[in-house]
Structure formats: C-alpha cells, structure tokens
Design a protein around this motif. Structure first.
Motif, PDB file in Angstrom:
ATOM      1  N   UNK A 119       0.846  -1.190   0.000  1.00 43.97           N
ATOM      2  CA  UNK A 119       0.000   0.000   0.000  1.00 43.97           C
ATOM      3  C   UNK A 119       0.889   1.251   0.000  1.00 43.97           C
ATOM      4  N   UNK A 120       0.472   2.335  -0.656  1.00 43.11           N
ATOM      5  CA  UNK A 120       1.264   3.573  -0.653  1.00 43.11           C
ATOM      6  C   UNK A 120       1.552   4.102   0.751  1.00 43.11           C
ATOM      7  N   UNK A 121       0.609   3.918   1.698  1.00 46.75           N
ATOM      8  CA  UNK A 121       0.812   4.446   3.052  1.00 46.75           C
ATOM      9  C   UNK A 121       1.952   3.747   3.790  1.00 46.75           C
ATOM     10  N   UNK A 122       2.457   2.648   3.252  1.00 48.26           N
ATOM     11  CA  UNK A 122       3.622   1.973   3.840  1.00 48.26           C
ATOM     12  C   UNK A 122       4.940   2.598   3.364  1.00 48.26           C
ATOM     13  N   UNK A 140      10.728  -9.839  -0.471  1.00 46.42           N
ATOM     14  CA  UNK A 140       9.553  -8.988  -0.273  1.00 46.42           C
ATOM     15  C   UNK A 140      10.015  -7.552  -0.052  1.00 46.42           C
ATOM     16  N   UNK A 141       9.234  -6.613  -0.524  1.00 45.67           N
ATOM     17  CA  UNK A 141       9.535  -5.199  -0.330  1.00 45.67           C
ATOM     18  C   UNK A 141       9.125  -4.804   1.087  1.00 45.67           C
ATOM     19  N   UNK A 142      10.053  -4.243   1.844  1.00 44.95           N
ATOM     20  CA  UNK A 142       9.782  -3.871   3.230  1.00 44.95           C
ATOM     21  C   UNK A 142       9.273  -2.430   3.308  1.00 44.95           C
ATOM     22  N   UNK A 143       8.259  -2.157   4.141  1.00 47.46           N
ATOM     23  CA  UNK A 143       7.784  -0.780   4.309  1.00 47.46           C
ATOM     24  C   UNK A 143       8.930   0.132   4.765  1.00 47.46           C
ATOM     25  N   UNK A 144       8.915   1.366   4.286  1.00 51.80           N
ATOM     26  CA  UNK A 144       9.979   2.317   4.612  1.00 51.80           C
ATOM     27  C   UNK A 144       9.504   3.511   5.420  1.00 51.80           C
ATOM     28  N   UNK A 145       8.206   3.840   5.330  1.00 50.27           N
ATOM     29  CA  UNK A 145       7.701   5.039   6.008  1.00 50.27           C
ATOM     30  C   UNK A 145       6.190   4.917   6.160  1.00 50.27           C
ATOM     31  N   UNK A 146       5.755   4.223   7.206  1.00 44.93           N
ATOM     32  CA  UNK A 146       4.320   4.047   7.439  1.00 44.93           C
ATOM     33  C   UNK A 146       3.746   5.365   7.957  1.00 44.93           C
ATOM     34  N   UNK A 168      -2.338   5.027 -12.919  1.00 43.61           N
ATOM     35  CA  UNK A 168      -1.319   3.981 -12.994  1.00 43.61           C
ATOM     36  C   UNK A 168       0.062   4.438 -12.532  1.00 43.61           C
ATOM     37  N   UNK A 169       0.223   5.701 -12.222  1.00 47.43           N
ATOM     38  CA  UNK A 169       1.552   6.209 -11.835  1.00 47.43           C
ATOM     39  C   UNK A 169       2.052   5.524 -10.559  1.00 47.43           C
ATOM     40  N   UNK A 170       3.342   5.205 -10.549  1.00 47.78           N
ATOM     41  CA  UNK A 170       3.975   4.610  -9.364  1.00 47.78           C
ATOM     42  C   UNK A 170       4.321   5.708  -8.377  1.00 47.78           C
ATOM     43  N   UNK A 171       4.012   5.502  -7.118  1.00 45.75           N
ATOM     44  CA  UNK A 171       4.337   6.469  -6.071  1.00 45.75           C
ATOM     45  C   UNK A 171       5.851   6.539  -5.895  1.00 45.75           C
ATOM     46  N   UNK A 172       6.361   7.743  -5.679  1.00 44.67           N
ATOM     47  CA  UNK A 172       7.805   7.948  -5.539  1.00 44.67           C
ATOM     48  C   UNK A 172       8.397   7.121  -4.404  1.00 44.67           C
ATOM     49  N   UNK A 174       7.400   4.224  -3.245  1.00 37.33           N
ATOM     50  CA  UNK A 174       7.475   2.822  -3.645  1.00 37.33           C
ATOM     51  C   UNK A 174       8.636   2.625  -4.614  1.00 37.33           C
ATOM     52  N   UNK A 175       8.787   3.541  -5.571  1.00 42.72           N
ATOM     53  CA  UNK A 175       9.904   3.459  -6.524  1.00 42.72           C
ATOM     54  C   UNK A 175      11.248   3.507  -5.795  1.00 42.72           C
ATOM     55  N   UNK A 176      11.361   4.405  -4.817  1.00 41.58           N
ATOM     56  CA  UNK A 176      12.609   4.520  -4.054  1.00 41.58           C
ATOM     57  C   UNK A 176      12.887   3.235  -3.268  1.00 41.58           C
ATOM     58  N   UNK A 177      11.847   2.649  -2.679  1.00 44.02           N
ATOM     59  CA  UNK A 177      12.023   1.399  -1.919  1.00 44.02           C
ATOM     60  C   UNK A 177      12.475   0.262  -2.850  1.00 44.02           C
ATOM     61  N   UNK A 178      11.901   0.197  -4.034  1.00 50.26           N
ATOM     62  CA  UNK A 178      12.313  -0.837  -4.993  1.00 50.26           C
ATOM     63  C   UNK A 178      13.789  -0.684  -5.338  1.00 50.26           C
ATOM     64  N   UNK A 179      14.200   0.544  -5.642  1.00 48.73           N
ATOM     65  CA  UNK A 179      15.597   0.785  -6.025  1.00 48.73           C
ATOM     66  C   UNK A 179      16.549   0.495  -4.870  1.00 48.73           C
ATOM     67  N   UNK A 180      16.197   0.947  -3.672  1.00 41.51           N
ATOM     68  CA  UNK A 180      17.085   0.763  -2.519  1.00 41.51           C
ATOM     69  C   UNK A 180      17.157  -0.700  -2.075  1.00 41.51           C
ATOM     70  N   UNK A 181      16.014  -1.367  -2.042  1.00 42.39           N
ATOM     71  CA  UNK A 181      15.989  -2.729  -1.510  1.00 42.39           C
ATOM     72  C   UNK A 181      16.338  -3.792  -2.551  1.00 42.39           C
ATOM     73  N   UNK A 182      15.952  -3.578  -3.783  1.00 36.76           N
ATOM     74  CA  UNK A 182      16.240  -4.571  -4.815  1.00 36.76           C
ATOM     75  C   UNK A 182      17.494  -4.226  -5.609  1.00 36.76           C
TER      76      UNK A 182
END
Length: 184
Positions: A119-122, A140-146, A168-172, A174-182
């Motif tokens: 969810x975006x709120x995570x 799994x993608x871990x929440x970064x800022x609930x 359909x736009x990706x939230x910033x 979520x994109x940052x979490x994908x880049x940092x974690x993956x």
C-alpha cells in the motif's frame, strides 16, 4: 545492474534506479514523460537483452477486479485473454530477478496468488491503492515510512482524458524502496 522497467512511461521507477548508479531503461508503447533511457515499443522487443533485473507494470485495464462488471464483454471480444497472455509472457522471461506489479486482479486466480500486496501508506503516501507484486529472485519489499491517512484518491478520481495515466503512476516512495531494496 542492468535494469529493465517494462510498461513504464513515467520514468519514476527507472529514475530511482539510475539515481543509485544502475543502468536502467524504461520501455512502453507510449513516449516517456521524463527524459532518460526509454525504448518506445513493445517490451517483448527488448526482453532478450542481458538484463539483471526487470520490473514490469503490465496494463491492468482488462485484468483488474475494479472493472469486473465489464469482464463478460472483455472476454467476448478477446481483450481479457490478450491481457492475460501478455502478463503471462512476462512471467516466462529468463531475467533472473523479476517483479510484476498489478492491482488486485484475475491473475491471482488464473495464475497464482501474488507474493505480496503493498500500500502507498507503507512508503510515505497517505493513500490506499492495493498493489500486488509477483516476485522471482527478489525479497519482499519492506515498508519504509508508514504514515497516517488512508485516502482513497485513486478510486475517487473524476473522469478525464489522462485519468488512466494518473491512476497507474507509481508512487515515488514505492519506486525509491524498490531501487534501494532490490538494487542495493
């Protein structure tokens, strides 16, 4: 890493990986909204390049359960079958690390349940938008800022010429979490 962001015209996820020093390219049939490495065309044209990772955002219009009232019509004219076939073609890639992103959709019953629903709120955005992730070779993608707030802005978005793109736009975050974690 060499990272393909498939079915992304916004450049948001691509740019998050580039910011961390990765060689990332977005690909979509639409032109990119942001200047940067982008192939305008069918993502299947570039799948055989030696990518290390791919994040795919296949079109959800004919798959998402939010449009279930139109499923009979979409099956009758073949749109849903074509959308399922496209989604499934992305699951068969030889790329070692893959994430496929879509809202809650029929792929959960036609193929398999997603590995995760985020969810975006995570990730720092006080909104709801359940997003499924099917993963191969990725954690799994871990929440970064609930954050507080559970606004359903996407669902209540009024009709407009660019409503589909906005939804359909990706939230910033979520994109940052994908880049940092993956990509770390």
């Amino acid at each position: 890493m060499r990272v393909l962001i498939g079915c992304e015209y916004s450049g948001v996820v691509r740019d998050a990986f580039i910011a961390l020093g990765h060689d990332a390219m977005s690909c979509d049939i639409l032109p990119t909204d942001r200047a940067g490495p982008h192939y305008q065309g069918d993502v299947r044209d570039v799948l055989d390049y030696p990518w290390d990772m791919a994040i795919f955002h296949p079109p959800c219009t004919d798959l998402s359960v939010s449009g279930a009232r139109h499923f009979a019509e979409k099956r009758l004219d073949g749109r849903q079958q074509a959308a399922v076939s496209f989604f499934m073609s992305l699951t068969k890639t030889a790329i070692p690390r893959v994430a496929i992103e879509n809202p809650v959709c029929i792929m959960s019953s036609l193929w398999r349940k997603p590995d995760q629903i985020i969810q975006p709120w995570e990730y720092g955005h006080g909104e709801t938008k359940a997003t499924c992730l099917w993963l191969k070779g990725l954690p799994l993608l871990q929440p970064t800022d609930i954050v507080d707030g559970r606004e359903n802005r996407i669902h209540r978005m009024p009709p407009s010429a660019d409503r589909g793109k906005l939804r359909s736009a990706t939230y910033l975050g979520i994109a940052a979490a994908m880049a940092q974690q993956w990509g770390g």
